[in-house]
Design an enzyme around this catalytic site. Structure first.
Site, PDB file in Angstrom:
ATOM      1  CD  GLU A 246      -2.535  -1.465   0.405  1.00 53.61           C
ATOM      2  OE1 GLU A 246      -3.306  -0.023  -0.031  1.00 53.61           O
ATOM      3  OE2 GLU A 246      -4.170  -1.476   0.111  1.00 53.61           O
TER       4      GLU A 246
ATOM      5  CB  CYS B 273      -1.929   7.019   1.516  1.00 56.11           C
ATOM      6  SG  CYS B 273      -2.881   6.405   2.607  1.00 56.11           S
TER       7      CYS B 273
HETATM    8  P1  NAP Z   1       8.381   5.130   5.238  1.00 58.65           P
HETATM    9  O1  NAP Z   1       9.340   6.090   4.996  1.00 58.65           O
HETATM   10  O2  NAP Z   1       8.154   4.556   3.822  1.00 58.65           O
HETATM   11  O3  NAP Z   1       7.576   4.444   6.208  1.00 58.65           O
HETATM   12  C1  NAP Z   1       7.213   3.367   6.139  1.00 58.65           C
HETATM   13  C2  NAP Z   1       7.748   2.021   6.816  1.00 58.65           C
HETATM   14  O4  NAP Z   1       8.593   1.418   5.888  1.00 58.65           O
HETATM   15  C3  NAP Z   1       8.419   2.379   7.572  1.00 58.65           C
HETATM   16  O5  NAP Z   1       7.983   1.440   8.640  1.00 58.65           O
HETATM   17  C4  NAP Z   1      10.011   2.193   7.157  1.00 58.65           C
HETATM   18  O6  NAP Z   1      11.164   2.187   8.575  1.00 58.65           O
HETATM   19  C5  NAP Z   1       9.560   1.679   6.611  1.00 58.65           C
HETATM   20  N1  NAP Z   1      11.086   1.514   5.393  1.00 58.65           N
HETATM   21  C6  NAP Z   1      11.398   2.495   5.160  1.00 58.65           C
HETATM   22  N2  NAP Z   1      12.518   1.990   3.711  1.00 58.65           N
HETATM   23  C7  NAP Z   1      12.476   1.146   4.052  1.00 58.65           C
HETATM   24  C8  NAP Z   1      13.660   0.041   3.499  1.00 58.65           C
HETATM   25  N3  NAP Z   1      13.772   0.376   2.153  1.00 58.65           N
HETATM   26  N4  NAP Z   1      13.646  -1.437   3.455  1.00 58.65           N
HETATM   27  C9  NAP Z   1      11.618  -1.418   4.664  1.00 58.65           C
HETATM   28  N5  NAP Z   1      11.720  -0.840   4.797  1.00 58.65           N
HETATM   29  C10 NAP Z   1      11.810   0.269   4.896  1.00 58.65           C
HETATM   30  O7  NAP Z   1       7.044   6.216   4.274  1.00 58.65           O
HETATM   31  P2  NAP Z   1       6.245   7.561   5.727  1.00 58.65           P
HETATM   32  O8  NAP Z   1       7.473   8.586   5.423  1.00 58.65           O
HETATM   33  O9  NAP Z   1       6.208   6.535   7.352  1.00 58.65           O
HETATM   34  O10 NAP Z   1       4.996   6.949   5.011  1.00 58.65           O
HETATM   35  C11 NAP Z   1       4.258   7.845   4.098  1.00 58.65           C
HETATM   36  C12 NAP Z   1       4.130   6.881   2.847  1.00 58.65           C
HETATM   37  O11 NAP Z   1       3.600   6.261   3.081  1.00 58.65           O
HETATM   38  C13 NAP Z   1       3.271   8.600   1.989  1.00 58.65           C
HETATM   39  O12 NAP Z   1       4.231   8.086   1.007  1.00 58.65           O
HETATM   40  C14 NAP Z   1       2.155   7.401   2.287  1.00 58.65           C
HETATM   41  O13 NAP Z   1       1.372   7.815   0.718  1.00 58.65           O
HETATM   42  C15 NAP Z   1       2.164   6.120   2.131  1.00 58.65           C
HETATM   43  N6  NAP Z   1       0.874   5.587   2.789  1.00 58.65           N
HETATM   44  C16 NAP Z   1       0.551   5.075   2.067  1.00 58.65           C
HETATM   45  C17 NAP Z   1      -1.058   4.528   2.409  1.00 58.65           C
HETATM   46  C18 NAP Z   1      -1.161   3.789   1.657  1.00 58.65           C
HETATM   47  O14 NAP Z   1      -2.603   2.677   2.471  1.00 58.65           O
HETATM   48  N7  NAP Z   1      -1.746   3.022   0.206  1.00 58.65           N
HETATM   49  C19 NAP Z   1      -1.732   4.640   3.322  1.00 58.65           C
HETATM   50  C20 NAP Z   1      -0.738   5.304   5.007  1.00 58.65           C
HETATM   51  C21 NAP Z   1       0.764   5.828   3.910  1.00 58.65           C
HETATM   52  P3  NAP Z   1      11.858   3.326   9.179  1.00 58.65           P
HETATM   53  O15 NAP Z   1      10.837   4.308   9.597  1.00 58.65           O
HETATM   54  O16 NAP Z   1      12.700   3.055  10.268  1.00 58.65           O
HETATM   55  O17 NAP Z   1      12.672   4.142   7.999  1.00 58.65           O
END
Ligand code: NAP
Length: 470
Positions: free
Chosen positions: A234, A268
């Site tokens: 997602e 999102c």
């Molecule tokens: P993020 O930086 O991608 O982090 C999300 C999760 O992934 C965190 O637990 C993070 O851990 C982990 N992560 C980051 N890079 C990783 C990698 N290379 N390998 C494995 N795990 C990794 O996103 P965010 O800034 O927290 O959230 C914002 C994003 O989420 C936005 O793009 C938003 O649109 C999206 N989102 C989508 C939905 C949906 O349902 N489609 C819902 C909500 C949010 P760390 O914190 O330890 O880096």
């Protein structure tokens, strides 16, 4: 990124956490495997009761949970309470409906009867320990919308939460413990993102679900693919909010404001691109800009604040850079667009605030046109026809959801047929509901959460052939 609670309203580090070492991680994975062997055998009634009790803990702990969330990621406190309440509703929904959604199926028809398969059935069996890599923006809800169906189906959960919400992550584990989950059924792993690959590759882990950014999605999807494990992604969105001439304009404007700034603009499924027919554009733009400008920005723990800080300094700086890039390439900032340093009303503070911002004259040369604005920045587009509105809506690498304002049934049909997104909401704001599937297409990811689609994602769809039973 350190695992720490840092208040986005002040920039103050309140607590730091040691990540799990190899031994701690090993012990938790072993516990998850052992828990699954027992838990897959317990009946739906036990699982439903577990979810109901967890819902009860969400109710009784609502204020504490809301304050934890607001402190860690800056959401206005009333929205944090609403998030906790939504978790309780979803848990009860899966407790009430989960068993029916994955009940045995008896697909016998004339063909199977002829071939002697009349007694065959399909059973939805759980897969095993599922790793959930989760984001900070709805730090309770994102986890519960994974955990409720996963636990109802008989899977066990391993939560790797975002590094900036460790208190919330630990509180979630505690909720399921207090609800009576057997040991190991739902565990929080305090680990950084670099440790995720090893967990996915571990033989005891059956599948992974990630909610987060495109970059994290690529990385987790690639590892899961290489390890040949089921994954659900997602990812981000840049949802269009289309306003056509028949729209109820005052209602469309009010909803547009809410849809852009809910959760400080960090959702999102927030509406991010406002695509407005030229017949109503001027009236919409004037009212929308005025209402955004009038929002009260302030400390999210203050009940009066309508918009708090962004969750991280990096997030605030990334958003500011998107707007600067647009301005450099000729866009116009109608309101906002300048970083708010310090807590509004509290000079000298160091909160990560960004004001509600409207940008017009956005063109494909600008990053803002293609990238996700994760904060209260709205791009406004003027279009001359429905066809142009749909083409603009689809001119995005994302395809999460969409909102369209029209009372014309023919226009509605065109939108349902042609808008490339996982949802099309008419005359309302995009939202998630336990009974409705949630997810996207294109670079918004794959797979679905919630409803029957969500609970079946992590099931082994098992054909049971009953040959000669007597
Ligand atoms: P993020 O930086 O991608 O982090 C999300 C999760 O992934 C965190 O637990 C993070 O851990 C982990 N992560 C980051 N890079 C990783 C990698 N290379 N390998 C494995 N795990 C990794 O996103 P965010 O800034 O927290 O959230 C914002 C994003 O989420 C936005 O793009 C938003 O649109 C999206 N989102 C989508 C939905 C949906 O349902 N489609 C819902 C909500 C949010 P760390 O914190 O330890 O880096």
């Amino acid at each position: 990124m350190p695992i720490a609670t840092v208040n986005p309203a002040t920039g103050e580090t309140l607590e730091t956490f040691e990540p799990l070492g190899p031994d701690g991680l090993e012990a938790r994975l072993a516990r998850a495997e052992a828990a699954f062997r027992e838990y897959r055998g317990v009946g739906f009634e036990f699982r439903a009761e577990l979810l109901r009790r967890a819902a009860g803990v969400f109710d009784t702990e609502q204020e504490h949970l809301a304050r934890t969330v607001t402190t860690e990621m800056g959401k206005p406190i009333a929205q944090a309470r609403a998030e906790a309440a939504k978790c309780a509703r979803a848990l009860r929904w899966y407790a009430d409906h989960g068993a029916a959604l994955i009940a045995d199926e008896h697909p016998a028809d004339e063909d199977t009867a002829d071939s002697g398969a009349a007694a065959a059935l399909v059973r939805y069996r759980p897969l095993g320990p599922v790793l959930a890599v989760m984001p900070w923006n709805f730090p309770l809800w994102q986890v519960v919308r994974f955990a409720a169906p996963a636990l109802m189906a008989g899977n066990v959960g391993l939560l790797k939460h975002a590094s900036n919400v460790p208190r919330t992550a630990l509180a979630l584990e505690e909720i399921f413990r207090r609800a009576g989950a057997p040991e190991g059924c739902f565990q929080t792993l305090l680990i950084g993102s670099a440790a995720v690959e090893g967990v996915i590759r571990d033989d005891r882990v059956a599948a992974v679900t990630l909610t987060g950014s495109e970059g994290a999605g690529r990385s987790v999807g690639a590892v899961a693919g290489d390890a040949l494990k089921k994954s659900v992604l997602e990812l981000g969105g840049s949802d269009p909010f289309v306003v056509l001439p028949s729209a109820d304009l005052p209602e469309a404007v009010r909803t547009a404001v809410r849809a852009r700034v809910q959760n400080n603009g960090q959702s999102c499924i927030a509406a991010k691109r406002f695509i407005v027919h030229t017949d109503v554009y001027d009236a919409f733009a004037a009212a929308f800009t005025a209402q955004l400008r009038a929002l009260r920005v302030g400390d999210p723990a203050d009940e009066r604040a309508e918009l708090g800080p962004l969750a991280t300094r990096q997030g605030r700086d990334d958003l500011a850079a998107l707007v600067s890039d647009a301005v450099t390439h000729g866009a116009t900032v109608e309101t906002g667009g300048v970083r708010l340093d310090g807590t509004p009303g509290q000079p000298g503070g160091d909160g990560w605030y960004y004001p509600p911002t409207v940008v017009t004259g956005v063109t494909p040369e600008m990053r803002l046109h293609h990238e996700e604005a994760f904060g209260p920045v709205a791009s406004l587009y003027r279009v001359g026809s429905l066809a142009e509105a749909v083409a603009t809506a689809n001119d995005s690498p994302f395809g999460l959801s969409s909102s369209v304002w029209t009372t014309d049934p023919a226009e509605r049909e065109v939108c349902v047929r042609d808008i490339e997104a996982g949802g099309v909401f008419f005359n309302g704001m995009t939202a998630s509901h336990p009974a409705l599937p949630f997810g996207g297409v294109k670079r918004s990811g794959y797979g679905r959460e919630l409803a029957g689609h969500g609970i079946r994602e992590f099931c082994n769809v098992t054909t049971v052939w009953l040959g000669h039973t007597n």
